[in-house]
Design a protein around this motif. Structure first.
Motif, PDB file in Angstrom:
ATOM      1  N   GLU A  70       0.819  -1.211   0.000  1.00 34.60           N
ATOM      2  CA  GLU A  70       0.000   0.000   0.000  1.00 34.60           C
ATOM      3  C   GLU A  70       0.859   1.270   0.000  1.00 34.60           C
ATOM      4  N   LYS A  71       1.938   1.264   0.775  1.00 34.63           N
ATOM      5  CA  LYS A  71       2.784   2.455   0.847  1.00 34.63           C
ATOM      6  C   LYS A  71       3.510   2.698  -0.467  1.00 34.63           C
ATOM      7  N   PRO A 127      -6.390   2.455  -5.384  1.00 30.08           N
ATOM      8  CA  PRO A 127      -4.950   2.246  -5.533  1.00 30.08           C
ATOM      9  C   PRO A 127      -4.532   2.319  -7.000  1.00 30.08           C
ATOM     10  N   GLY A 135      -7.909   8.521  -2.797  1.00 35.13           N
ATOM     11  CA  GLY A 135      -7.114   7.534  -2.083  1.00 35.13           C
ATOM     12  C   GLY A 135      -7.739   6.159  -1.998  1.00 35.13           C
ATOM     13  N   ASN A 180       2.483   1.721  -3.388  1.00 35.61           N
ATOM     14  CA  ASN A 180       1.449   2.129  -4.336  1.00 35.61           C
ATOM     15  C   ASN A 180       1.117   3.607  -4.183  1.00 35.61           C
ATOM     16  N   GLU A 181       1.065   4.068  -2.937  1.00 34.29           N
ATOM     17  CA  GLU A 181       0.723   5.476  -2.701  1.00 34.29           C
ATOM     18  C   GLU A 181       1.787   6.408  -3.273  1.00 34.29           C
ATOM     19  N   HIS A 182       3.043   5.980  -3.245  1.00 30.59           N
ATOM     20  CA  HIS A 182       4.100   6.783  -3.878  1.00 30.59           C
ATOM     21  C   HIS A 182       3.808   6.954  -5.380  1.00 30.59           C
ATOM     22  N   ALA A 206       0.875   6.622  -6.887  1.00 34.18           N
ATOM     23  CA  ALA A 206      -0.347   7.407  -7.038  1.00 34.18           C
ATOM     24  C   ALA A 206      -0.073   8.894  -6.863  1.00 34.18           C
ATOM     25  N   ASN A 207       0.709   9.231  -5.863  1.00 32.28           N
ATOM     26  CA  ASN A 207       1.033  10.644  -5.617  1.00 32.28           C
ATOM     27  C   ASN A 207       1.838  11.231  -6.765  1.00 32.28           C
TER      28      ASN A 207
END
Length: 538
Positions: free
Chosen positions: A294-295, A328, A325, A297-299, A301-302
């Protein structure tokens, strides 16, 4: 054509004349089997026959999205672009049909409505809308994963004074949007590809967006002579590398976690994947854990959100285009575009958030949301497909005991290996639910399935077995495995057509196999080497 109502005896009857149907016909013939293809369209092509909307092109690079079974075919066909357009892909499919003389065993303009298994004769009988019948020992469903359009279901559509079109049933002659006020509904791959071209032509384009999706630049470019020569010279190596990647596409993968590098290294890798040397699905291969962590993936996405905000000049529009958010990155089909976000900088383009202001009805003059009416001359529906199961459920398929496939799949598709379904002997699905299919290079997966199914048929006939049936225990174990592997990833969190979320009332089941092409191929080989474990041959 078969003018009689009596079933014509065949070894293999194939439904669908896209990539899968053509290759199954070719392989059946090579194996000495009598075969015939029934196709609803006016020509071969499958998905690429029906999807003629402006901007339609493949999101897998042309050099990979092509047959590998014939080396001469690889050398004689020259792709003009990195990502081929629909007309070019259709020309390629027609070339294959003509080159291998496949058309003589293809019956066009033939919509199959029913398929029934005769337990006494151990054969299938297929009926068409025109009342014709065909019989065969083996039935192969090459109906495609994206071939049944989600029909627009809006109150008042019949009262609309203008014209409306669906991306999956586009007029062959095209549509002229010059001077028109156009409303585009849907921002998946079709909408993302259409919007820039419609905006160039229309007086005004209004895009109605319910859910923002991630899109990355294709970085499309012509393939010059030297690039073509280099590709043709290295085709065997390219195919071999592709077969060992998780999605069957020859893309460089970074075997690091996004969390194991510095901020600067991570940004540099994302930039490399986004810009000229990258583009497309390369973004998903930037790090090895984007779809499981998840972390990480968030990079990703951001990073994409930062690109949207940098491209789109109006801050409010940019924020509407940024996926939230709860989605994903990459868990819905990643869109691959050419100038999509830039389109919203044009003065003749407006974005409407229909999550905040839902569409209430189509009116005589346009479309009304809860915030007011938008006057439109043309409506374009890019509302997608009843993916993976739609084409199979559209046919009344009856197996042992007269049980309908629709009934068996009422709570979601159930297959063994994505190839066969218990209770439906001698029936095979090409790139069906429970196989890598839409998460892979479809042409590669089609070749894999067709070759494997053909070998299974020959094995059965060689051992004088007339019946090939998937076992219920093997099926249950496979369905459990497919779900188990999917649940290790972020994929099921995406509200996507992978889980049927775009079709009201459709069961929420993650349908593709996410274990990857090499792992799946090893399973197929193990099953075959173990005497086709999980199948009863009788």
């Amino acid at each position: 054509m078969n003018d009689s109502n009596q079933p014509k005896a065949l070894d293999v009857l194939i439904i669908g004349a896209g990539f899968a149907g053509l290759y199954q016909l070719y392989r059946a013939r090579k194996a000495g089997l009598t075969a015939r293809v029934l196709e609803a369209g006016d020509d071969v092509g499958g998905t690429w026959y029906w999807n003629r909307y402006p901007g339609a092109r493949c999101d897998v690079e042309s050099l990979d999205y092509s047959f590998s079974f014939d080396k001469d075919l690889e050398q004689e066909w020259t792709w003009s672009e990195r990502y081929a357009t629909q007309p070019e892909i259709l020309r390629y499919i027609c070339h294959v049909a003509d080159r291998f003389d496949l058309r003589r065993d293809i019956q066009l303009r033939t919509r199959v409505t029913r398929a029934v298994f005769d337990e006494q004769a151990k054969r299938w009988t297929v009926e068409t809308r025109a009342g014709e019948s065909s019989g065969a020992q083996f039935l192969v469903l090459a109906t495609g994963c994206l071939s049944i359009a989600q029909a627009p279901d809006f109150k008042g559509l019949s009262s609309f004074a203008g014209k409306w079109y669906h991306s999956a049933d586009w007029p062959k002659e095209g549509v002229d949007f010059t001077g028109k006020r156009v409303g585009l509904i849907g921002t998946g791959s079709s909408g993302v590809q259409m919007a820039p071209l419609i905006a160039e032509q229309a007086e005004h384009l209004t895009v109605f967006q319910r859910t923002a999706n991630f899109s990355v630049p294709a970085q499309n470019e012509p393939l010059d002579d030297q690039a073509v020569r280099d590709a043709k010279a290295s085709y065997p190596e390219r195919r071999a590398r592709g077969r060992e990647t998780s999605n069957g596409i020859c893309l460089e993968a970074n075997d690091q976690s996004a969390l194991d590098v510095s901020d600067e290294e991570r940004l540099r890798e994302f930039e490399f994947r986004w810009r000229g040397a990258g583009g497309g699905f390369r973004m998903l291969r930037a790090f090895n854990d984007l779809l499981i962590n998840e972390k990480s993936n968030e990079h990703a996405a951001n990073f994409v959100r930062s690109k949207i905000r940098a491209i789109v000049q109006d801050p409010r529009t940019a924020e509407l285009l940024c996926p939230k958010g709860d989605l994903p990155f990459g868990t819905k089909r990643l869109c691959v575009d050419s100038g999509y976000y830039e389109t919203f900088n044009r003065p003749n383009v407006t974005l409407v958030d229909v999550k905040a202001a839902p569409i209430e009805e189509v009116t005589l003059r346009g479309l009304r949301t809860s915030e007011g009416e938008h006057e439109l001359d043309v409506l374009v529906f890019a509302t997608g497909f009843d993916a993976m199961t739609g084409a199979l459920r559209a046919i009344d398929i009856r197996g042992v005991g007269g049980v309908a496939l629709r009934e068996k799949w009422e709570h979601g598709p159930r297959t063994y290996l994505g190839i066969s379904s218990a209770g439906f002997p001698n029936m095979f699905i090409i790139a069906g639910p429970g196989s890598p299919s839409v998460l892979s290079n479809m042409v590669h997966s089609i070749e894999e399935h067709v070759d494997w199914v053909t070998r299974l048929i020959l094995h059965a006939r060689g051992s004088s077995r007339s019946l090939v049936a998937a076992g219920i225990q093997a099926e249950n174990e496979w369905v459990h495995h497919v779900n188990e592997v999917a649940d290790r990833t972020l994929y099921p969190r995406g509200n996507s057509w992978y889980v049927g979320a775009n079709i009201p009332g459709k069961p929420r089941v993650f349908m593709p196999y996410v274990g990857g092409v090499p792992a799946y191929r090893n399973i197929l080989n193990d099953v075959a080497n173990d005497g086709y474990r999980g199948f009863a041959l009788s």
